[in-house]
Design an enzyme around this catalytic site. Structure first.
Site, PDB file in Angstrom:
ATOM      1  N   ASP A  93      12.826   2.608 -25.868  1.00  0.00           N
ATOM      2  CA  ASP A  93      13.376   3.325 -27.024  1.00  0.00           C
ATOM      3  C   ASP A  93      14.608   4.122 -26.567  1.00  0.00           C
ATOM      4  OD1 ASP A  93      12.354   5.585 -25.687  1.00  0.00           O
ATOM      5  OD2 ASP A  93      10.470   5.460 -26.802  1.00  0.00           O
TER       6      ASP A  93
ATOM      7  N   ASP B   9      16.742   7.806 -26.878  1.00  0.00           N
ATOM      8  CA  ASP B   9      16.756   9.208 -27.297  1.00  0.00           C
ATOM      9  C   ASP B   9      18.210   9.659 -27.384  1.00  0.00           C
ATOM     10  OD1 ASP B   9      13.844   9.573 -27.054  1.00  0.00           O
ATOM     11  OD2 ASP B   9      14.212   9.279 -24.924  1.00  0.00           O
TER      12      ASP B   9
ATOM     13  N   ASP C 142      13.641  16.964 -16.794  1.00  0.00           N
ATOM     14  CA  ASP C 142      12.696  16.912 -15.678  1.00  0.00           C
ATOM     15  C   ASP C 142      13.268  16.319 -14.389  1.00  0.00           C
ATOM     16  OD1 ASP C 142      12.727  14.416 -16.890  1.00  0.00           O
ATOM     17  OD2 ASP C 142      10.564  14.267 -17.193  1.00  0.00           O
TER      18      ASP C 142
HETATM   19  P1  ATP Z   1      10.364   6.432 -21.315  1.00  0.00           P
HETATM   20  O1  ATP Z   1      10.981   5.229 -20.720  1.00  0.00           O
HETATM   21  O2  ATP Z   1       8.898   6.529 -21.063  1.00  0.00           O
HETATM   22  O3  ATP Z   1      10.724   6.682 -22.772  1.00  0.00           O
HETATM   23  P2  ATP Z   1      11.867   8.837 -20.926  1.00  0.00           P
HETATM   24  O4  ATP Z   1      12.502   9.356 -19.677  1.00  0.00           O
HETATM   25  O5  ATP Z   1      12.778   8.483 -22.056  1.00  0.00           O
HETATM   26  O6  ATP Z   1      10.970   7.623 -20.473  1.00  0.00           O
HETATM   27  P3  ATP Z   1      10.535  10.574 -22.802  1.00  0.00           P
HETATM   28  O7  ATP Z   1       9.136  11.064 -22.755  1.00  0.00           O
HETATM   29  O8  ATP Z   1      10.957   9.633 -23.886  1.00  0.00           O
HETATM   30  O9  ATP Z   1      10.803   9.910 -21.379  1.00  0.00           O
HETATM   31  O10 ATP Z   1      11.461  11.848 -22.790  1.00  0.00           O
HETATM   32  C1  ATP Z   1      12.869  11.763 -22.999  1.00  0.00           C
HETATM   33  C2  ATP Z   1      13.603  12.708 -22.062  1.00  0.00           C
HETATM   34  O11 ATP Z   1      13.225  14.070 -22.348  1.00  0.00           O
HETATM   35  C3  ATP Z   1      13.281  12.527 -20.590  1.00  0.00           C
HETATM   36  O12 ATP Z   1      14.055  11.523 -19.995  1.00  0.00           O
HETATM   37  C4  ATP Z   1      13.587  13.900 -20.028  1.00  0.00           C
HETATM   38  O13 ATP Z   1      14.962  14.058 -19.827  1.00  0.00           O
HETATM   39  C5  ATP Z   1      13.159  14.835 -21.159  1.00  0.00           C
HETATM   40  N1  ATP Z   1      11.767  15.302 -20.985  1.00  0.00           N
HETATM   41  C6  ATP Z   1      10.648  14.757 -21.503  1.00  0.00           C
HETATM   42  N2  ATP Z   1       9.544  15.432 -21.151  1.00  0.00           N
HETATM   43  C7  ATP Z   1       9.963  16.462 -20.392  1.00  0.00           C
HETATM   44  C8  ATP Z   1       9.299  17.542 -19.716  1.00  0.00           C
HETATM   45  N3  ATP Z   1       7.968  17.689 -19.753  1.00  0.00           N
HETATM   46  N4  ATP Z   1      10.074  18.420 -19.026  1.00  0.00           N
HETATM   47  C9  ATP Z   1      11.423  18.291 -18.989  1.00  0.00           C
HETATM   48  N5  ATP Z   1      12.084  17.290 -19.572  1.00  0.00           N
HETATM   49  C10 ATP Z   1      11.388  16.381 -20.277  1.00  0.00           C
HETATM   50 MG    MG Z   2      12.225   7.821 -24.061  1.00  0.00          MG
END
Ligand code: ATP
Ligand code: MG
Length: 436
Positions: A61, A63, A141
């Site tokens: 997805d 963001d 993160d």
């Molecule tokens: P995925 O491929 O699983 O979607 P993702 O990195 O996009 O991985 P998400 O859970 O969609 O993970 O979160 C989007 C973004 O928000 C992350 O890449 C990170 O930058 C930020 N983020 C999410 N959770 C946290 C957290 N607990 N603390 C700090 N930043 C976070």
């Molecule tokens: Mg994501």
């Protein structure tokens, strides 16, 4: 690596020097980015989408991060819903596709500040401490999750050294990992998930923070742990996740009873878990559905089996022992990980089904075949057999055949079993006799 002295100075990589093309970005995400840009707002792709594209993977997805506030987003997009209490996020809907849009967050809008977000009368004061792009980057993160793709000039913006970490295939937490894991221990589980998915190594400071802070996971809400456990095991990388969780002594915090069984040595159960992970991963790869019920039934089978055996030794019937053991194990586990009620009955049916599948008297096999959960019970039995419970082989083969033959032959199979049980020679199949 050295962090920039000035946190507000990013490295900017122009379009000609990176591999992200608009063709790789979903139409919905592109629509959101360009509408924001045309309206004069900053609009960036961020997080897993950018990270995965730079690694040549297909993001699941996208963001978006912007300087438009939630209210401005609501004015700009008709198909917009604001969600979240702590942080207001916008979900822009395009049919079944959703693009998550977050307003840049400032330093104070961190998870540790949750308590500050509610007033004494319990009302949630929305914790929208908006910030700049730089602040937004530094509160994410991992460095590899803090790379931004700017729709204004198609460049990639890197404040935190994420590009170098991507190159080194290294997971590095932004800031002091001890502090960041303390603020939000779920980041430890996120580290496991990304290390498994990307095959990255944890940077040494992060390794030591995980070791020191891991027990804080016990204080995380059971609902949040449930969400994260599903992401760990149902994202297509369970095979890599399981050994990592065990290596970093995190599995014992999530599934205490299961971990105890594995440590005591239950070789069939160990193999069964690995196979369950491999099956789950390949089902996801093939776009087949996966259910948390089957996963949890596997993850908790060792403790259930062990307790059921003990209860049987105390004189309880096999089916009652399985039901009682299953009930107790589920109660214990759900105190820590909030497995929703709707999955608990199917799980218990899969477990007690293991005993019901052995009881093939009279019309029972016909009734069981019609059971809503028959397929899951049978798959579970096969998994146990493949994992080394070889005494189940005859039973598995019998059920495999029972499902493929017609009703007349099914009846013959049941009669044969009955005859065997009473020391008679099995009847020969009618259909075969015609062919002889
Ligand atoms: P995925 O491929 O699983 O979607 P993702 O990195 O996009 O991985 P998400 O859970 O969609 O993970 O979160 C989007 C973004 O928000 C992350 O890449 C990170 O930058 C930020 N983020 C999410 N959770 C946290 C957290 N607990 N603390 C700090 N930043 C976070
Ligand atoms: Mg994501």
């Amino acid at each position: 690596m050295q962090l920039p002295q000035d946190e507000s100075l990013p490295r900017i990589i122009p379009r000609s020097e990176h591999c992200i093309s608009r063709q790789d970005i979903s139409d919905s995400a592109l629509k959101v980015l360009s509408r924001l840009h045309k309206a004069g707002f900053a609009a960036y792709l961020v997080g897993g989408g950018v990270r995965d594209l730079l690694l040549g993977l297909h993001p699941k997805d996208f963001d978006v991060a912007t300087d438009a506030t939630p209210d401005q987003l609501k004015d700009l997009f008709r198909n917009c819903r604001l969600i979240g209490r702590r942080f207001r996020l916008a979900h822009i809907h395009f049919g079944r596709d959703i693009v998550e849009v977050a307003t840049f967050r400032g330093h104070h809008a961190d998870v540790a500040d949750e308590a500050l977000a509610s007033t004494r009368d319990g009302m949630i004061v929305r914790d929208n401490v908006f910030g700049t792009l730089a602040e937004d980057a530094w509160r994410r993160d991992f460095s590899v999750n803090a790379l931004y793709y700017n729709i204004a000039d198609f460049s990639v913006v890197d404040y935190t050294g994420g590009l170098e970490d991507l190159k080194q295939r290294r997971l590095r937490m932004i800031g002091d990992p001890h502090v960041r894991c303390q603020e939000d221990p779920v980041r430890i589980l996120r580290a496991m998930r990304f290390a498994a998915k990307l095959q990255f190594t944890l940077e040494p400071e992060l390794v030591s923070a995980v070791a020191e802070q891991r027990e804080r996971l016990l204080a995380v809400s059971s609902a949040r742990l449930y969400d994260e456990v599903l992401k760990l095991f149902l994202s297509g990388y369970a095979t890599q996740v399981l050994p990592l969780l065990r290596q970093y002594d995190i599995f014992e915090l999530l599934f205490a009873a299961t971990d105890l069984c594995l440590k005591k040595g239950m070789p069939h159960f160990d193999t069964m878990l690995q196979r369950a992970c491999a099956n789950t991963d390949s089902r996801i790869q093939e776009d087949k559905p996966v259910t948390p019920a089957f996963l949890f039934a596997c993850l908790l089978w060792g403790p259930v089996q062990e307790r059921a055996e003990a209860l049987q030794q105390n004189g309880m019937s096999p089916i009652q022992a399985l039901q009682e053991a299953g009930h107790d194990v589920l109660i214990e586990q759900t105190q820590h990980i909030a497995l929703p009620k709707r999955f608990r009955l199917p799980i218990r049916e899969i477990w007690s089904g293991q005993e019901r599948l052995t009881n093939r008297r009279g019309r029972r096999p016909f009734a069981l075949l019609e059971h809503k959960r028959f397929r899951a019970m049978y798959d579970f039995l096969l998994l146990r057999c493949e994992a080394g419970e070889v005494q189940l082989k005859e039973l598995c083969d019998w059920w495999t055949q029972f499902q493929t033959v017609n009703s007349e032959e099914q009846k013959t199979m049941c009669d044969d079993l009955h005859a065997q049980r009473h020391g008679q020679r099995p009847r020969r199949r009618k259909s075969r006799r015609h062919n002889d």
